[in-house]
Motif scaffolding. Structure first.
Motif, short mmCIF file in Angstrom:
data_model
loop_
_atom_site.label_atom_id
_atom_site.label_comp_id
_atom_site.label_asym_id
_atom_site.label_seq_id
_atom_site.Cartn_x
_atom_site.Cartn_y
_atom_site.Cartn_z
N ASP A 1 17.45 -36.37 -1.63
CA ASP A 1 16.31 -37.28 -1.25
C ASP A 1 15.05 -36.91 -1.80
OD1 ASP A 1 16.23 -35.73 0.71
OD2 ASP A 1 15.31 -36.53 2.14
N VAL A 2 14.73 -35.40 -1.84
CA VAL A 2 13.68 -34.67 -2.25
C VAL A 2 13.39 -34.69 -3.83
CG1 VAL A 2 12.38 -32.70 -2.32
CG2 VAL A 2 13.37 -33.25 -0.27
N PHE A 3 14.83 -34.60 -4.23
CA PHE A 3 14.95 -34.57 -5.96
C PHE A 3 14.35 -35.88 -6.24
CE2 PHE A 3 17.55 -35.49 -9.66
CZ PHE A 3 16.84 -34.58 -10.59
N VAL A 4 15.09 -37.05 -5.65
CA VAL A 4 14.70 -38.36 -6.15
C VAL A 4 13.15 -38.72 -6.04
CG1 VAL A 4 14.77 -40.88 -5.78
CG2 VAL A 4 16.95 -39.06 -5.53
N ARG A 5 12.77 -38.16 -4.82
CA ARG A 5 11.25 -38.36 -4.91
C ARG A 5 10.30 -37.69 -5.78
NH1 ARG A 5 11.28 -37.77 0.46
NH2 ARG A 5 10.86 -35.56 0.35
N VAL A 6 10.55 -36.36 -5.99
CA VAL A 6 10.05 -35.62 -7.00
C VAL A 6 10.12 -36.13 -8.61
CG1 VAL A 6 10.03 -33.41 -8.18
CG2 VAL A 6 10.11 -33.55 -5.75
N VAL A 7 11.52 -36.68 -8.81
CA VAL A 7 11.60 -37.25 -10.13
C VAL A 7 10.74 -38.47 -10.29
CG1 VAL A 7 13.30 -38.04 -11.91
CG2 VAL A 7 13.45 -36.00 -10.47
N ASN A 8 10.82 -39.27 -9.23
CA ASN A 8 10.28 -40.72 -9.31
C ASN A 8 8.75 -40.45 -9.51
OD1 ASN A 8 12.43 -42.27 -9.43
ND2 ASN A 8 12.64 -42.25 -7.31
N GLY A 9 7.97 -39.47 -8.62
CA GLY A 9 6.64 -39.20 -8.62
C GLY A 9 6.32 -38.53 -10.11
N MET A 10 7.09 -37.68 -10.88
CA MET A 10 6.79 -37.09 -12.13
C MET A 10 7.04 -38.26 -13.06
SD MET A 10 5.95 -34.45 -13.44
CE MET A 10 5.82 -33.76 -15.15
N VAL A 11 7.97 -39.24 -13.02
CA VAL A 11 8.08 -40.21 -13.87
C VAL A 11 6.55 -41.10 -13.99
CG1 VAL A 11 8.99 -42.49 -14.46
CG2 VAL A 11 10.66 -40.38 -14.19
N GLU A 12 6.15 -41.41 -12.77
CA GLU A 12 4.81 -42.18 -12.54
C GLU A 12 3.73 -41.29 -13.04
OE1 GLU A 12 4.43 -43.10 -8.55
OE2 GLU A 12 6.40 -44.21 -8.12
N GLN A 13 3.78 -40.06 -12.76
CA GLN A 13 2.69 -39.41 -13.37
C GLN A 13 2.67 -39.30 -14.77
OE1 GLN A 13 2.42 -35.54 -11.72
NE2 GLN A 13 0.89 -34.81 -12.99
N VAL A 14 3.63 -39.17 -15.54
CA VAL A 14 3.57 -39.15 -16.91
C VAL A 14 3.37 -40.52 -17.52
CG1 VAL A 14 5.31 -38.81 -19.00
CG2 VAL A 14 5.29 -37.23 -17.26
N ARG A 15 4.02 -41.54 -17.02
CA ARG A 15 3.56 -42.88 -17.38
C ARG A 15 2.02 -43.21 -17.33
NH1 ARG A 15 8.65 -46.30 -14.83
NH2 ARG A 15 10.21 -45.80 -16.62
N ALA A 16 1.56 -42.92 -16.36
CA ALA A 16 0.04 -42.90 -16.15
C ALA A 16 -0.63 -42.25 -17.09
CB ALA A 16 -0.29 -42.56 -14.82
N LEU A 17 -0.23 -41.02 -17.83
CA LEU A 17 -0.96 -40.38 -18.68
C LEU A 17 -0.80 -40.98 -20.09
CD1 LEU A 17 0.50 -36.56 -17.86
CD2 LEU A 17 -1.99 -37.47 -17.65
N GLY A 18 0.35 -41.81 -20.33
CA GLY A 18 0.55 -42.53 -21.42
C GLY A 18 1.21 -41.75 -22.42
N PRO A 19 1.35 -42.21 -23.63
CA PRO A 19 2.07 -41.68 -24.53
C PRO A 19 1.64 -40.20 -25.11
CG PRO A 19 1.64 -43.94 -25.32
CD PRO A 19 0.90 -43.58 -24.04
N LEU A 20 2.58 -39.32 -25.36
CA LEU A 20 2.20 -38.20 -25.82
C LEU A 20 1.73 -38.13 -27.02
CD1 LEU A 20 2.24 -34.92 -25.14
CD2 LEU A 20 4.60 -34.98 -26.02
N ALA A 21 0.38 -37.57 -27.44
CA ALA A 21 -0.24 -37.66 -28.53
C ALA A 21 -0.36 -36.26 -29.05
CB ALA A 21 -1.41 -38.61 -28.62
N TRP A 22 0.35 -35.34 -29.13
CA TRP A 22 0.13 -33.92 -29.13
C TRP A 22 -0.13 -33.51 -30.60
CZ3 TRP A 22 3.18 -31.16 -32.41
CH2 TRP A 22 4.14 -31.38 -32.85
#
Length: 69
Positions: free
Chosen positions: A32-53
């Motif tokens: 359950d912790v793994f699912v929560r961490v992965v979902n939180g990370m996905v939300e965080q990266v989506r909020a950052l937008g596309p990677l324009a490195w």
């Protein structure tokens, strides 16, 4: 664990935001912790937008320059 700060610095040098890299210690019994961490990370990266490195590192500018190469 000692290498993570080095990896963070390397990621920054490539112009990638800190929010795209994360280290979490999760036990195999903590599904359950793994699912929560992965979902939180996905939300965080989506909020950052596309990677324009390439743009952040100035690579596109150098590639388009007539003096590149």
């Amino acid at each position: 664990m000692k290498r993570f700060p080095v990896l963070q610095q390397m990621v920054r040098q490539f112009g990638i935001e800190d929010g795209r890299l994360r280290l979490e210690w999760i036990s195999a019994s903590e599904g359950d912790v793994f699912v929560r961490v992965v979902n939180g990370m996905v939300e965080q990266v989506r909020a950052l937008g596309p990677l324009a490195w390439k743009r952040r590192a100035g690579i596109e500018d150098r590639m388009q320059s007539p003096h590149a190469g």
